[in-house]
Structures are given as structure tokens and as C-alpha cells.
Design a protein around this motif. Structure first.
Motif, mmCIF file in Angstrom:
data_model
loop_
_atom_site.group_PDB
_atom_site.id
_atom_site.type_symbol
_atom_site.label_atom_id
_atom_site.label_comp_id
_atom_site.label_asym_id
_atom_site.label_seq_id
_atom_site.Cartn_x
_atom_site.Cartn_y
_atom_site.Cartn_z
ATOM 1 N N GLU A 262 -13.592 -3.829 5.906
ATOM 2 C CA GLU A 262 -13.252 -2.442 5.579
ATOM 3 C C GLU A 262 -13.343 -2.124 4.092
ATOM 4 O O GLU A 262 -13.219 -0.965 3.691
ATOM 5 N N GLY A 263 -13.520 -3.151 3.256
ATOM 6 C CA GLY A 263 -13.601 -2.909 1.824
ATOM 7 C C GLY A 263 -12.232 -2.724 1.203
ATOM 8 O O GLY A 263 -11.240 -3.289 1.667
ATOM 9 N N VAL A 264 -12.158 -1.877 0.158
ATOM 10 C CA VAL A 264 -10.914 -1.719 -0.593
ATOM 11 C C VAL A 264 -10.117 -0.515 -0.111
ATOM 12 O O VAL A 264 -10.673 0.526 0.232
ATOM 13 N N LYS A 265 -8.783 -0.693 -0.028
ATOM 14 C CA LYS A 265 -7.862 0.401 0.274
ATOM 15 C C LYS A 265 -6.750 0.371 -0.766
ATOM 16 O O LYS A 265 -6.221 -0.689 -1.096
ATOM 17 N N TYR A 266 -6.374 1.557 -1.266
ATOM 18 C CA TYR A 266 -5.380 1.634 -2.337
ATOM 19 C C TYR A 266 -4.006 1.983 -1.780
ATOM 20 O O TYR A 266 -3.855 2.915 -0.989
ATOM 21 N N ILE A 267 -3.015 1.205 -2.195
ATOM 22 C CA ILE A 267 -1.632 1.434 -1.801
ATOM 23 C C ILE A 267 -0.927 2.248 -2.875
ATOM 24 O O ILE A 267 -0.150 3.156 -2.579
ATOM 25 N N ALA A 268 -1.192 1.911 -4.135
ATOM 26 C CA ALA A 268 -0.593 2.635 -5.258
ATOM 27 C C ALA A 268 -1.641 2.857 -6.333
ATOM 28 O O ALA A 268 -2.422 1.974 -6.634
ATOM 29 N N SER A 269 -1.668 4.068 -6.891
ATOM 30 C CA SER A 269 -2.551 4.506 -7.975
ATOM 31 C C SER A 269 -3.031 5.910 -7.644
ATOM 32 O O SER A 269 -3.834 6.114 -6.731
ATOM 33 N N LYS A 270 -2.517 6.877 -8.366
ATOM 34 C CA LYS A 270 -2.899 8.275 -8.130
ATOM 35 C C LYS A 270 -4.391 8.469 -8.319
ATOM 36 O O LYS A 270 -5.055 9.158 -7.527
ATOM 37 N N GLU A 271 -4.936 7.842 -9.387
ATOM 38 C CA GLU A 271 -6.366 7.980 -9.680
ATOM 39 C C GLU A 271 -7.219 7.530 -8.491
ATOM 40 O O GLU A 271 -8.083 8.259 -7.999
ATOM 41 N N ASN A 272 -6.971 6.325 -8.054
ATOM 42 C CA ASN A 272 -7.835 5.718 -7.044
ATOM 43 C C ASN A 272 -7.584 6.232 -5.632
ATOM 44 O O ASN A 272 -8.526 6.376 -4.850
ATOM 45 N N THR A 273 -6.300 6.527 -5.289
ATOM 46 C CA THR A 273 -6.033 7.072 -3.955
ATOM 47 C C THR A 273 -6.618 8.468 -3.815
ATOM 48 O O THR A 273 -7.128 8.834 -2.751
#
Length: 454
Positions: free
Chosen positions: A103-114
């Protein structure tokens, strides 16, 4: 007062050394051993830190105040240019993520990246809805506006939400074409292509420091194709990309070389050479990049249809060896040039098969010229007696041999099939590919009479 001052002075170093982190979990954990963090700039990747990945797949990069905002790349395997992903770090927040091979990368925390991740997923979903609309039997004006109003509003919401963030660079650059009035599928596709680069600033340093511009260029070249004449469509698309890049020499060089590699790796020599001749060779010459110039020249000189590079050979006449060269040698309808080595186990497995195959053919149909890339002349000489039907050439210097260099040889065995005029007509990967070539071109596959009669 003194106590308060002492407290502030004691607390000050902890403020200066305040850290953020990039941390996360790789899965399945046993597939990953390390992670390396690089800061990406338009021209290079600068090492920042490395860390191990524990038995549960966890990793963490502590970042101090010296780590500047920008684009960063996490490498998790080798080769590094293949196994990596980019993250935005604004030096104001921690980043937490998960990554797995499916599935690749998933962001849990980070306003920029989410935010950027949510934006990209929203565009993908809307793109599916647009495709479904144009594929449906009933394409009402009401449904048309409903689909594109959602796109318009989504773009507006994310542009507002990303204000002040590094992610805004990507949101603005990704803004898609939105028609003002109802269009049929053909018109929409035409306008989509014409407006593809409208919102992209190739001079934007944040975009240059990510994979965004490269991926966008590749998507454009390979999306707007013509099944009736793919290569001409590719060339046209490449011209549009280069024009869109404009006067941005750094990114122009990077994207042009990436495009060349894409077509060269897929064995599309026509388009690869077009990129070289129209753009990349001029860039290499301007930079005086001799290595790239040589690579492009060798690629062109060994492409299908090119006159193969000449080199000296010795032909046995009775008990004597006569010096000549490839161009002057005129004893067959076709020639197989094989680059090999007496220390290459794969070569020693394949060459006997090639020898038996050629030995069975009618004389003067195919001749094999075996160029051995060697350091030891005596080991090579001993091996040549196993292949008496071959014309043998000693390639002194192994990987520094001028004949191998002229043919761009980086591995053994490497094969080239030439016609009677010494033009390259095939570059089979291995012996089965040689057999496949001659099955497809049976004109020269006459067996020896004795064998046929038997």
C-alpha cells in the motif's frame, strides 16, 4: 530574581535543542533492516541520518534545529533510487507514518503530509468519476456540471487549507483542467492535454526538490498516446514537455535524461535516439559531460539499423592468421558478435550451445565473432579450442577494452546480430533469444546437406 534568571538560563539550552521526529513502522518488519534520511535539493540529495529498523518494524529519526524545512527522502533498501519515498518536513511538526510494500506510505501525524495525501486521493476519486461519466451512455449536462463542480470545489478547499504550508506548492501545481461548459470526451481530452502544464512552475525549488516534476512529465508522455502511431505521439509529447520546462536548465537536464532512460530501458531505440539527438546530446555537450556524450553516442551506434562499430580481427588462412577488420570481412550472410569471458560461468554455459547451433548451419550463412573481455590471455587461449567455428578476438583489459566500450558492453555474454553489410539487426538477450530470432527469420536456416539427408 536570581533564581528566576537561573531557571531561564537552565531552560534555554533545551529550547535551542528542541527536536522534532520522523518516525514510523515498516511492515512486514522482517523485510526491512535500515532507513536513511536525505534532504533533497534540485541538484542533489544530502545525507541527514540513518537508523536501524527494529524487530517490530519501528524506526525513528530525531531532528534538531539544524534540520531545515524542505523535501526529504527516506530510503529503505537498495538500489536507493528505486526504494524510497518523499516526505515534507516544515520544521514545525512531528511526522509519523506507516509503510508497507503493498500500500505504500500512510501518514498518521503531519498536517503537511496528511493534507497532500488526502488531496491526491481526492483527485484520484474524482478522476474515476469523470471517466465513469464519459463512459456512460447518458451524458447529461446536469451530470457533467455535477462532476466538475465537485472537482472545482475540492481544488478550492485544498488550496485554502494548504495556505502557508509547503504542501501548497503541490496543490497549486496539480490543479487540473476544469471546463467551463459541457464538452464531449474528445474535446475534454484535447483540452486536458493542452492545459496539462498551465499551473506548473518548473522553476519552483520545492517542486524541483521532489519527484513531482519527473512523475508529471512521465505521466504526460505516456498518457496522451496514439495507438496507431505511438512513437510519433511520444515524440510530440516529449517536445511539449521540453517546451513547458522552458529556461530551467537543471530540471530540463534531469527530466530529459529520465525520459531517455525510460525509452532506452524499454528498448524503444527510435524514441530514445530522438530524445538524444533533439535535446540530451546538446545538453551534454554544453556541460562538457564526456561520460554522457559517450553513452549517447554508443547507444546510437549500436541501435538497430546502425552500422556496427568496426574493430580488427584475424582470420585463419591455412596455417596462417591474416589481419583484417569487421568491415572488410565478407564471408557470411549474417554475423553474431558475442562478448564473453573465460571467467564468466554463464558464458561457458551458453557458448557451447551457440557453437553447436552455428556448426549445424550451411556454411557461409552465419559466422560468430567471439570477443573475449579478458585479463589472462593464456586462460582465454585454452578456452578458444572448444569453439573452433568461431573467429576469436582477445579483448585485452576486460572492462576497459575499447571494443567492448564501443559496443557499450556492461555484462557478459552480450550478443549482436549483424547483416551482411554489418548493420545491427538484432540484440538478443541470450541463446534462446538467438534461436527465437532465427525461427522468426528462417531464410538463413538451411541445414548442412549431410545432416538434412541423414
Amino acid at each position: 530574581m536570581t533564581k528566576k534568571l537561573f531557571f531561564l538560563l537552565a531552560f534555554l539550552p533545551s529550547i535551542l535543542l528542541a527536536q522534532h521526529t520522523i518516525k514510523g513502522t515498516f511492515s512486514p518488519a522482517e523485510e526491512f533492516k535500515f532507513a536513511i534520511l536525505y534532504k533533497v535539493t534540485p541538484t542533489t540529495s544530502m545525507y541527514v541520518a540513518n537508523t536501524g529498523i527494529d524487530e517490530n518494524g519501528n524506526f525513528e529519526f530525531p531532528l534538531d534545529e539544524t534540520v531545515a524545512p524542505g523535501m526529504y527522502r527516506i530510503v529503505y533498501a537498495v538500489p536507493q533510487d528505486e526504494y524510497n519515498f518523499d516526505v515534507i518536513y516544515n520544521a514545525k511538526e512531528d511526522i509519523e507514518l506507516t509503510f508497507n510494500l503493498e500500500e505504500g506510505v500512510k501518514y498518521i501525524a503531519s498536517k503537511e503530509n496528511t493534507l497532500l495525501d488526502a488531496y491526491n486521493k481526492s483527485l484520484q476519486l474524482i478522476s474515476k468519476n469523470i471517466h465513469a461519466y464519459f463512459s456512460s451512455a447518458s451524458q447529461s449536462e446536469e451530470e457533467f456540471h455535477k462532476v466538475f463542480d465537485v472537482l472545482k470545489e475540492t481544488q478550492k478547499e485544498f488550496e485554502t487549507a494548504s495556505q502557508g504550508l509547503l504542501a501548497a506548492n503541490f496543490v497549486k501545481a496539480s490543479k487540473p483542467y476544469i471546463p467551463a461548459k459541457k464538452e464531449d470526451a474528445q474535446t475534454f481530452s484535447k483540452n486536458l492535454k493542452a492545459n496539462y502544464f498551465t499551473n506548473i512552475d518548473f522553476g519552483n525549488k520545492t517542486l524541483q526538490s521532489s519527484s513531482f516534476l519527473i512523475e508529471t512529465a512521465l505521466n504526460f508522455v505516456f498518457t496522451f498516446t496514439d495507438n496507431n502511431n505511438k512513437n510519433e505521439a511520444f515524440k510530440n509529447n516529449i517536445d511539449i514537455v521540453i517546451e513547458a520546462i522552458g529556461e530551467n536548465p537543471v530540471i530540463k537536464e534531469i527530466i530529459t535524461e529520465v525520459l531517455f532512460n525510460q525509452f532506452a530501458d524499454s528498448n524503444n531505440e527510435e524514441v530514445a535516439n530522438y530524445i538524444s539527438e533533439q535535446y540530451l546530446l546538446a545538453i551534454a555537450k554544453e556541460k562538457k559531460d564526456e561520460e554522457l556524450i559517450e553513452r549517447l553516442t554508443v547507444y546510437k551506434n549500436t541501435s538497430i539499423g546502425a552500422l556496427a562499430p568496426n574493430f580488427p580481427i584475424e582470420i585463419k588462412k591455412g596455417e596462417q592468421f591474416v589481419k583484417t577488420d569487421l568491415y572488410k570481412y565478407d564471408e557470411a550472410a549474417q554475423y553474431i558478435i558475442v562478448f564473453w569471458s573465460s571467467t564468466c560461468s554463464h558464458c561457458l554455459n551458453e557458448l557451447p550451445k551457440v557453437h553447436r547451433y552455428i556448426e549445424a548451419l550451411e556454411s557461409k550463412k552465419v559466422k560468430v565473432i567471439a570477443v573475449a573481455l579478458e585479463d589472462d590471455i593464456y586462460r582465454w587461449k585454452d578456452r578458444t579450442y572448444d569453439f573452433p567455428e568461431f573467429i576469436h578476438v582477445f579483448g585485452k583489459g576486460k572492462w576497459e577494452n575499447p571494443i567492448g566500450d564501443a559496443y557499450g558492453v556492461t555484462a557478459t555474454p552480450t550478443y549482436f546480430i549483424l547483416d551482411a553489410d554489418k548493420k545491427v539487426i538484432a540484440k538478443p538477450y541470450d541463446f534462446p533469444a538467438i534461436e527465437a530470432f532465427y525461427k522468426k527469420h528462417p531464410i538463413i536456416l538451411e541445414k548442412k546437406k549431410a545432416e538434412s539427408e541423414h
